[in-house]
Write a protein that holds these residues in place. Structure first.
Motif, PDB file in Angstrom:
ATOM      1  N   ASP A  54      -8.117 -28.370  39.262  1.00 46.18           N
ATOM      2  CA  ASP A  54      -7.636 -26.995  39.090  1.00 46.18           C
ATOM      3  C   ASP A  54      -7.180 -26.722  37.657  1.00 46.18           C
ATOM      4  OD1 ASP A  54      -8.104 -26.111  41.699  1.00 46.18           O
ATOM      5  OD2 ASP A  54      -6.218 -26.963  42.416  1.00 46.18           O
ATOM      6  N   ARG A  55      -6.501 -27.691  37.037  1.00 46.44           N
ATOM      7  CA  ARG A  55      -6.022 -27.487  35.665  1.00 46.44           C
ATOM      8  C   ARG A  55      -7.190 -27.360  34.693  1.00 46.44           C
ATOM      9  NH1 ARG A  55      -5.059 -29.800  30.885  1.00 46.44           N
ATOM     10  NH2 ARG A  55      -6.233 -31.648  31.498  1.00 46.44           N
ATOM     11  N   GLY A  61     -12.228 -22.399  32.009  1.00 52.70           N
ATOM     12  CA  GLY A  61     -12.817 -21.168  32.533  1.00 52.70           C
ATOM     13  C   GLY A  61     -12.670 -19.976  31.624  1.00 52.70           C
ATOM     14  N   VAL A  62     -12.035 -20.158  30.457  1.00 50.23           N
ATOM     15  CA  VAL A  62     -11.878 -19.050  29.520  1.00 50.23           C
ATOM     16  C   VAL A  62     -13.238 -18.704  28.926  1.00 50.23           C
ATOM     17  CG1 VAL A  62     -10.795 -18.285  27.376  1.00 50.23           C
ATOM     18  CG2 VAL A  62      -9.519 -19.728  28.971  1.00 50.23           C
ATOM     19  N   THR A  63     -13.659 -17.465  29.084  1.00 50.81           N
ATOM     20  CA  THR A  63     -14.952 -17.024  28.549  1.00 50.81           C
ATOM     21  C   THR A  63     -14.736 -15.870  27.577  1.00 50.81           C
ATOM     22  OG1 THR A  63     -15.249 -15.525  30.429  1.00 50.81           O
ATOM     23  CG2 THR A  63     -16.233 -17.712  30.604  1.00 50.81           C
ATOM     24  N   GLN A 305      -6.151 -28.428  24.517  1.00 50.79           N
ATOM     25  CA  GLN A 305      -5.483 -28.152  25.790  1.00 50.79           C
ATOM     26  C   GLN A 305      -6.001 -29.059  26.898  1.00 50.79           C
ATOM     27  OE1 GLN A 305      -4.848 -23.925  26.924  1.00 50.79           O
ATOM     28  NE2 GLN A 305      -5.790 -23.415  24.957  1.00 50.79           N
ATOM     29  N   LEU A 306      -7.292 -29.295  26.902  1.00 52.99           N
ATOM     30  CA  LEU A 306      -7.887 -30.098  27.968  1.00 52.99           C
ATOM     31  C   LEU A 306      -7.360 -31.533  27.975  1.00 52.99           C
ATOM     32  CD1 LEU A 306     -11.602 -28.895  27.776  1.00 52.99           C
ATOM     33  CD2 LEU A 306     -10.062 -28.566  29.709  1.00 52.99           C
ATOM     34  N   VAL A 307      -7.227 -32.127  26.795  1.00 58.08           N
ATOM     35  CA  VAL A 307      -6.848 -33.544  26.717  1.00 58.08           C
ATOM     36  C   VAL A 307      -5.387 -33.737  26.350  1.00 58.08           C
ATOM     37  CG1 VAL A 307      -9.203 -34.216  26.165  1.00 58.08           C
ATOM     38  CG2 VAL A 307      -7.614 -33.716  24.308  1.00 58.08           C
ATOM     39  N   PHE A 331     -15.223 -26.691  46.249  1.00 56.80           N
ATOM     40  CA  PHE A 331     -14.402 -25.599  45.736  1.00 56.80           C
ATOM     41  C   PHE A 331     -14.263 -25.700  44.221  1.00 56.80           C
ATOM     42  CE2 PHE A 331     -12.963 -25.616  50.168  1.00 56.80           C
ATOM     43  CZ  PHE A 331     -13.016 -24.265  50.455  1.00 56.80           C
ATOM     44  N   MET A 332     -14.088 -26.938  43.712  1.00 63.60           N
ATOM     45  CA  MET A 332     -13.978 -27.116  42.261  1.00 63.60           C
ATOM     46  C   MET A 332     -15.258 -26.660  41.566  1.00 63.60           C
ATOM     47  SD  MET A 332     -10.965 -28.121  41.743  1.00 63.60           S
ATOM     48  CE  MET A 332      -9.624 -28.740  42.778  1.00 63.60           C
ATOM     49  N   ALA A 333     -16.390 -27.005  42.140  1.00 62.45           N
ATOM     50  CA  ALA A 333     -17.670 -26.604  41.553  1.00 62.45           C
ATOM     51  C   ALA A 333     -17.871 -25.097  41.652  1.00 62.45           C
ATOM     52  CB  ALA A 333     -18.817 -27.335  42.247  1.00 62.45           C
ATOM     53  N   ARG A 334     -17.371 -24.508  42.727  1.00 66.78           N
ATOM     54  CA  ARG A 334     -17.484 -23.059  42.886  1.00 66.78           C
ATOM     55  C   ARG A 334     -16.637 -22.315  41.863  1.00 66.78           C
ATOM     56  NH1 ARG A 334     -14.363 -20.289  47.677  1.00 66.78           N
ATOM     57  NH2 ARG A 334     -12.748 -20.773  46.135  1.00 66.78           N
ATOM     58  N   ASP A 335     -15.487 -22.919  41.486  1.00 68.42           N
ATOM     59  CA  ASP A 335     -14.576 -22.266  40.552  1.00 68.42           C
ATOM     60  C   ASP A 335     -14.880 -22.613  39.092  1.00 68.42           C
ATOM     61  OD1 ASP A 335     -13.280 -21.210  42.739  1.00 68.42           O
ATOM     62  OD2 ASP A 335     -11.745 -22.775  42.801  1.00 68.42           O
TER      63      ASP A 335
END
Length: 377
Positions: A54-55, A61-63, A305-307, A331-335
């Motif tokens: 989720d994190r 997910g920022v586009t 931010q990711l690491v 769900f993770m792949a869907r999001d």
């Protein structure tokens, strides 16, 4: 004793043949899961390998968003009677005197048609001189002319009409019903109404992008946002250039999928699940659902931010790992949002490589039974 020794010899030969074939490098669709993980910075590689949760979805997910700057959004709609450089005016002057300045003898009015506003925004009026017209309404110009003529003829009556205007047009090109140059009129003062005047978009609305160029500035939005977010329906200005084009974003799908190709986006956003579905899903006889990878170059802000670091500089290579067999894997792949330029790679299951090895030695897995029977004979 001879029979046992013979069987052992044949068994050893069989294992040796399988080992030789396996070491020769069988055909495959790409790297294995372990080979990809070997490229991690934890293994002296140059890519960050991250399991999607989720994190990670929240950060990755920022586009990039499309939209108009404040200069476009805050511009007020032009009045339909606002005069601009290039406009053509019609003037009528009435004089109720015996010796008029402009009215021919025997008539009570004179008509001056097609008085064009010059590039500086002025018109020339006999006995009134050079008058600023651009930026004014016909009523304002009427008052100016009246005031100047009153100095030379009593109580003149003036009418000013805006007939046409080359300076109040925009050009509309690209994927529209009818490309051309259109006047800004009462029904076409805003972007949405002007596009409707040009026949609407000629491509799927979901992937249509609209660019407006105004002088040295430009802005781009999704066509659908004109209706979902009315604030994007900006007021037009003379000389605006409007361009409608199809979304050019794409991703590449490789590995154990139904097809391997470069795929164009079919909507504003595409999830990892949708991306896999677009190429025919996972190849049921090859794919490893625990090894779905997304390769991407991330800007330093997102990578840090990711690491959880702050010392990364420049674009970073990131490999996202999706395990569809996890309880929330689907769900993770869907999001997880796919972005322009991503590479989606599905690894082959270990069994598929074993199957290829056996097939290379015996032709098919069915031959194993025959070989076993031969060894026991």
């Amino acid at each position: 004793m001879i029979s046992l020794r013979f069987r052992l010899t044949k068994g050893a030969a069989l294992l040796a043949a399988i080992a030789v074939v396996a070491s020769c490098g069988l055909p495959r669709s790409g790297p294995t899961k372990s080979e990809i993980f070997a490229g991690s910075v934890m293994e002296d590689g140059d890519a960050f390998v991250l399991l999607v949760d989720d994190r990670v979805n929240l950060v990755a997910g920022v586009t990039p968003a499309l939209g108009f700057a404040a200069g476009f959004r805050d511009a007020a709609s032009l009045g339909s009677d606002t005069i601009r450089p290039g406009d053509v005016l019609g003037l009528t002057i009435w004089e109720n005197v015996r010796d008029p300045l402009l009215v021919p003898p025997g008539q009570n009015a004179t008509v001056l048609e097609e008085v064009q506003v010059d590039g500086s925004g002025f018109i020339f009026m006999p006995y009134a001189g050079r008058i600023r017209a651009a930026g004014n309404t016909p009523e304002a110009v009427r008052r100016i002319i009246t005031a100047k003529l009153e100095e030379q003829t009593p109580d003149p009556q003036v009418q000013v009409r805006r007939l046409a205007g080359d300076g109040s047009t925009v050009s509309v090109v690209g994927a529209v019903g009818a490309q051309g140059v259109y006047a800004i009129e009462r029904p076409t003062r805003t972007l949405a109404s002007m596009l409707a005047r040009a026949g609407g978009v000629a491509i799927q609305p979901e992937i249509a992008q609209v660019t407006v160029v105004r002088g040295s500035h430009s802005g781009k939005i999704w066509f659908e946002d004109l209706y979902d977010h009315p604030g994007h329906d900006i007021a037009l200005r003379a000389g605006d250039r409007i361009f409608v084009e199809q979304d050019t974003r794409s991703f590449t799908a490789l590995g154990a999928t139904g097809s391997q190709s470069r795929v164009a986006f079919e909507s504003q956003t595409i999830s990892a699940i949708e991306a896999i579905a677009q190429v025919g899903g996972l190849a049921t006889n090859l794919a490893d659902p625990t090894g779905v990878f997304v390769f991407r170059n991330e800007p330093e802000e997102i990578a840090n931010q990711l690491v959880g670091r702050s010392d990364l500089v420049g674009t970073q290579r990131v490999i996202y790992v999706l395990d569809l067999t996890e309880p929330n894997g689907m769900f993770m792949a869907r999001d997880f949002a796919i972005r322009d330029g991503d590479t989606v790679f599905v690894t082959e299951a270990p069994f598929s490589q074993f199957n290829k090895t056996i097939s290379a030695v015996f032709g098919t897995l069915t031959s194993v039974k025959s070989a076993t029977t031969a060894l026991g004979g």
